[in-house]
Design an enzyme around this catalytic site. Structure first.
Site, PDB file in Angstrom:
ATOM      1  N   GLN A 261      50.424  50.647  31.629  1.00 11.75           N
ATOM      2  CA  GLN A 261      49.345  50.838  32.596  1.00 11.75           C
ATOM      3  C   GLN A 261      48.685  52.192  32.398  1.00 11.75           C
ATOM      4  O   GLN A 261      47.466  52.324  32.464  1.00 11.75           O
ATOM      5  CB  GLN A 261      49.898  50.730  34.019  1.00 11.75           C
ATOM      6  CG  GLN A 261      48.844  50.534  35.073  1.00 11.75           C
ATOM      7  CD  GLN A 261      48.126  49.201  34.909  1.00 11.75           C
ATOM      8  OE1 GLN A 261      48.749  48.188  34.643  1.00 11.75           O
ATOM      9  NE2 GLN A 261      46.822  49.214  35.022  1.00 11.75           N
ATOM     10  N   HIS A 264      45.774  52.753  29.874  1.00 13.49           N
ATOM     11  CA  HIS A 264      44.455  52.177  30.130  1.00 13.49           C
ATOM     12  C   HIS A 264      43.373  53.242  30.268  1.00 13.49           C
ATOM     13  O   HIS A 264      42.299  53.152  29.663  1.00 13.49           O
ATOM     14  CB  HIS A 264      44.486  51.361  31.428  1.00 13.49           C
ATOM     15  CG  HIS A 264      44.726  49.901  31.218  1.00 13.49           C
ATOM     16  ND1 HIS A 264      43.901  49.092  30.494  1.00 13.49           N
ATOM     17  CD2 HIS A 264      45.736  49.096  31.655  1.00 13.49           C
ATOM     18  CE1 HIS A 264      44.368  47.862  30.475  1.00 13.49           C
ATOM     19  NE2 HIS A 264      45.477  47.838  31.174  1.00 13.49           N
ATOM     20  N   GLU A 328      47.750  46.979  42.605  1.00 16.95           N
ATOM     21  CA  GLU A 328      47.100  45.973  41.775  1.00 16.95           C
ATOM     22  C   GLU A 328      48.161  45.127  41.067  1.00 16.95           C
ATOM     23  O   GLU A 328      48.096  43.907  41.056  1.00 16.95           O
ATOM     24  CB  GLU A 328      46.203  46.667  40.760  1.00 16.95           C
ATOM     25  CG  GLU A 328      45.504  45.724  39.805  1.00 16.95           C
ATOM     26  CD  GLU A 328      44.765  46.461  38.706  1.00 16.95           C
ATOM     27  OE1 GLU A 328      43.925  45.828  38.049  1.00 16.95           O
ATOM     28  OE2 GLU A 328      45.030  47.663  38.479  1.00 16.95           O
ATOM     29  N   HIS A 329      49.134  45.797  40.457  1.00 17.40           N
ATOM     30  CA  HIS A 329      50.249  45.131  39.789  1.00 17.40           C
ATOM     31  C   HIS A 329      51.552  45.625  40.400  1.00 17.40           C
ATOM     32  O   HIS A 329      51.739  46.836  40.578  1.00 17.40           O
ATOM     33  CB  HIS A 329      50.287  45.451  38.293  1.00 17.40           C
ATOM     34  CG  HIS A 329      48.992  45.223  37.583  1.00 17.40           C
ATOM     35  ND1 HIS A 329      48.076  46.232  37.352  1.00 17.40           N
ATOM     36  CD2 HIS A 329      48.454  44.095  37.059  1.00 17.40           C
ATOM     37  CE1 HIS A 329      47.037  45.746  36.705  1.00 17.40           C
ATOM     38  NE2 HIS A 329      47.222  44.446  36.519  1.00 17.40           N
ATOM     39  N   ASP A 362      48.548  40.436  31.730  1.00 13.85           N
ATOM     40  CA  ASP A 362      47.292  40.995  31.246  1.00 13.85           C
ATOM     41  C   ASP A 362      46.646  40.119  30.173  1.00 13.85           C
ATOM     42  O   ASP A 362      45.416  40.079  30.058  1.00 13.85           O
ATOM     43  CB  ASP A 362      47.538  42.386  30.656  1.00 13.85           C
ATOM     44  CG  ASP A 362      47.251  43.490  31.659  1.00 13.85           C
ATOM     45  OD1 ASP A 362      46.829  43.171  32.785  1.00 13.85           O
ATOM     46  OD2 ASP A 362      47.456  44.666  31.332  1.00 13.85           O
ATOM     47  N   HIS A 421      18.443  26.850  72.857  1.00 14.84           N
ATOM     48  CA  HIS A 421      19.566  26.103  72.284  1.00 14.84           C
ATOM     49  C   HIS A 421      19.934  24.928  73.197  1.00 14.84           C
ATOM     50  O   HIS A 421      20.142  23.801  72.739  1.00 14.84           O
ATOM     51  CB  HIS A 421      20.788  27.011  72.114  1.00 14.84           C
ATOM     52  CG  HIS A 421      20.694  27.966  70.968  1.00 14.84           C
ATOM     53  ND1 HIS A 421      19.792  28.995  70.929  1.00 14.84           N
ATOM     54  CD2 HIS A 421      21.408  28.041  69.808  1.00 14.84           C
ATOM     55  CE1 HIS A 421      19.952  29.672  69.800  1.00 14.84           C
ATOM     56  NE2 HIS A 421      20.930  29.109  69.098  1.00 14.84           N
TER      57      HIS A 421
END
Length: 635
Positions: A261, A264, A328-329, A362, A421
């Site tokens: 990770q 990245h 996220e993960h 991934d 209405h």
């Protein structure tokens, strides 16, 4: 390395916990720059797009669209093993996503009011695929496959060019393999702005998908808030992972997951959650060892500066950390990983056990890797087929339906002080009632009254098939009253049942006599059965499945399938359920099939009577003026 900055969770204050789990601080520069670019493109169109593309991408051709033969050549030049890997990953993603997608359905919410939902894809979906230091082939797969499964008619790919060299050949080859032919060599906030405005030859996108750097994320958020701007997939931010590791976890595995990770992006964040300092130290040592040989070591080191270790004293505390961070993960390398899965509520994607690295997700495991970041997992899920769809509700009402619905709408509109209405419904109710009176005067209502007097009971039943209520049911057997009321409500009829006699001595006689009289009244109300649908079918489902089929042919037949447990439900003898339908079938002159499955006697009995009401509604419905029989008659 800042992972040495360790927080002891159960000793930390709330403020210390929040600070430890905070994402890297954003300077705000990206937001300002993205707004400037988007506003310039909105004002100047193609001119601004080309200016920013030349300055930021180093590439501003006459046509940003990549020629079709460039895609074909890129695929031809790709190694066969790489082509096979792309196909295998896409196949796994396709097999996981194939069961997704919104479903269409239709429900009768009121008698004569049909509410439906349909699902349709967006017209133009734009897939932004980063291609800076790492061309994300996997992202193109993850976005394209669900878009195709959703049936999006126009799928557009935008990717930053590598200067005059254009878009990375691996991305072009992947697009060709996936059957995508519309690729544009444009990146950054200027690509998002072009898609939002339909500038520089790019289409105006309905929704923009895909990750990107801080400028891309800021531009996506900005255009999504503009009037008429495109929707976006998720709130995006730097990538992140949290690993929960116990004392038995393989330190090399954990280190590789953290580094996969961290490599990245310098803004990525990794968080290690463990239960003792010995585990932390083992993981840190393994991380340092692997970092030494990592090609993107400098990027990973920068990311590790944003990282933390949290030490917990229990699984519940570890799950609390995960839920507070909403990663996220989330990777679970612990003997109690399955238990943790049940405790964690907020995470984009969860990877369970030592043999399930985030890298598998991934690339090729199947689930989508485009996931919510920065804590958005508390409210968002990852990209799915549904992300490329939207739903439309459709309402259809008959005159009867409008009349039945009107009183409720009129009351609610009055509560809100919205007189127009209320008027819209009142006018329809009044006209529908007038039409009903005219029809009734011409042909008379389909109604019947029957009385049956025996030594035990005196039963009178009145049925009106053309009126939805009111219902007055007093048999002396409370639960049976409720069941008859369910028939009337679900059948859309008016029902009056009055019983006198020794009601508390033997419910069996009361139920049988009422059902026989009810069937006779129904038969009288049907008259010559001209124009009726004749057949009725109903299969409602909960934890109980009750199914009813009716044929109003005049030939009595009854079949009941299913064992209802117990002896009594609210004073109603369970065994009388099947007997009740046999009695109705006999006196009505109808074929009635009832099938019920389940475990809860109350729900099973109620399901049978509700289903019968719904089937009866369909069978007595007027569809024309002919007899529904090939022989020209119904007995």
């Amino acid at each position: 390395m800042s992972m040495l900055e360790t927080l002891i969770w159960n000793e930390a204050s709330e403020a210390e916990r929040r600070r430890a789990l905070a994402r890297p601080v954003e300077t705000g520069t990206a937001d300002a720059a993205a707004r400037e670019i988007v506003d310039a493109v909105r004002a100047q169109g193609d001119t601004a797009v080309r200016a920013y593309a030349s300055r930021l991408d180093g590439y501003a051709p006459d046509d940003f669209r990549v020629p079709a033969d460039a895609l074909t050549q890129a695929r031809a030049a790709m190694d066969a093993a790489d082509v096979e890997a792309i196909k295998a990953a896409a196949d796994a993603v396709r097999r996981f996503h194939i069961k997704q997608g919104y479903s269409a359905y239709s429900v009768e919410t009121w008698s004569g009011v049909q509410a439906s939902r349909r699902a349709t894809p967006v017209d133009v979906a734009a897939l932004y695929v980063p291609a800076g230091s790492a061309p994300l082939v996997s992202t193109l797969i993850m976005l394209a496959v669900p878009a195709q499964l959703a049936g999006v008619p126009r799928i557009v790919v935008v990717a930053p060019p590598n200067g005059e060299g254009g878009v990375n050949p691996a991305l072009l080859a992947t697009a060709e393999i996936l059957g995508l032919d519309e690729v544009y060599a444009l990146g950054g906030a200027q690509a998002v702005a072009a898609l939002a405005t339909g500038s520089a030859g790019l289409p105006r996108a309905d929704k923009i998908f895909g990750p990107g750097n801080a400028y891309v994320a800021a531009a996506k958020s900005y255009v999504a808030g503009l009037p008429g701007g495109p929707a976006i997939d998720l709130p995006a931010g730097p990538s992140e992972v949290m690993v929960i590791a116990d004392g038995e976890a393989d330190a090399d595995f954990v280190a590789s997951d953290l580094l996969s990770q961290a490599e990245h992006d310098p803004s990525a964040q990794v968080v290690l959650v463990c239960f003792d300092t010995a585990t932390r130290d083992r993981v840190l040592a393994a991380t340092q060892a692997q970092l030494a040989d990592l090609p993107r070591a400098e990027i990973a080191r920068a990311a590790l500066e944003n990282s933390r270790t949290v030490i917990c004293d229990s699984l519940e505390a570890a799950a609390e950390v995960a839920n507070a961070y909403a990663p996220e993960h989330l990777i679970l390398q612990a003997d109690s990983a399955e238990r943790l899965v049940g405790l964690v509520r907020h995470a984009g994607s969860i990877f369970v056990g030592a043999w399930t690295p985030e890298a598998a997700g991934d690339y090729a495991a199947g689930p989508n890797h485009t996931l919510p970041t920065s804590g958005a997992g508390r409210a968002y899920g990852g990209v799915s087929v549904e992300s490329f769809q939207k739903t439309t509700t459709i309402l259809r009402a008959s005159a009867e339906g409008a009349a039945g619905l009107a009183p409720t709408v009129e009351r609610l509109a009055a509560l809100e002080g919205l007189e127009a209405h209320a008027t819209a419904m009142r006018l329809r109710r009044e006209k529908a009632e007038a039409l009903k009176l005219e029809t009734a005067a011409a042909s008379g209502p389909r109604a019947g009254t029957k009385r049956r007097k025996t030594g035990e009971t005196d039963v009178t039943v009145t049925v009106n098939l053309d009126r939805n209520g009111p219902n007055r049911i007093e048999t002396g057997v409370g639960y049976f009253d409720h069941m008859l009321d369910q028939i009337a409500r679900h059948g859309g009829i008016a029902l009056d049942v009055a019983v006198e006699g020794d009601l508390h001595i033997d419910a069996h006689h009361t139920i049988e006599d009422v059902c026989l009289t009810f069937g006779e009244a129904l038969r009288e109300a049907l008259g010559d059965k001209r124009g009726i649908a004749r057949f009725g079918f109903e299969l409602p489902m909960d934890e109980t499945l009750a199914s009813v089929w009716i044929d109003l042919s005049g030939r009595p037949f009854a079949k009941f399938e299913g064992e209802i447990p117990g002896e009594m439900v609210g004073g109603f003898p369970v065994e009388m359920t099947s007997h009740a339908f046999r009695s109705i079938a006999e006196s009505l002159g109808a074929a009635i099939h009832v099938k019920v499955e389940g475990e809860n006697a109350h729900h099973m009995v109620e399901g049978c009577f509700k289903a019968f009401g719904r089937a009866l509604r369909g069978a007595v419905r007027i569809e024309g003026d002919a007899l529904p029989s090939t022989k020209g008659m119904l007995a």
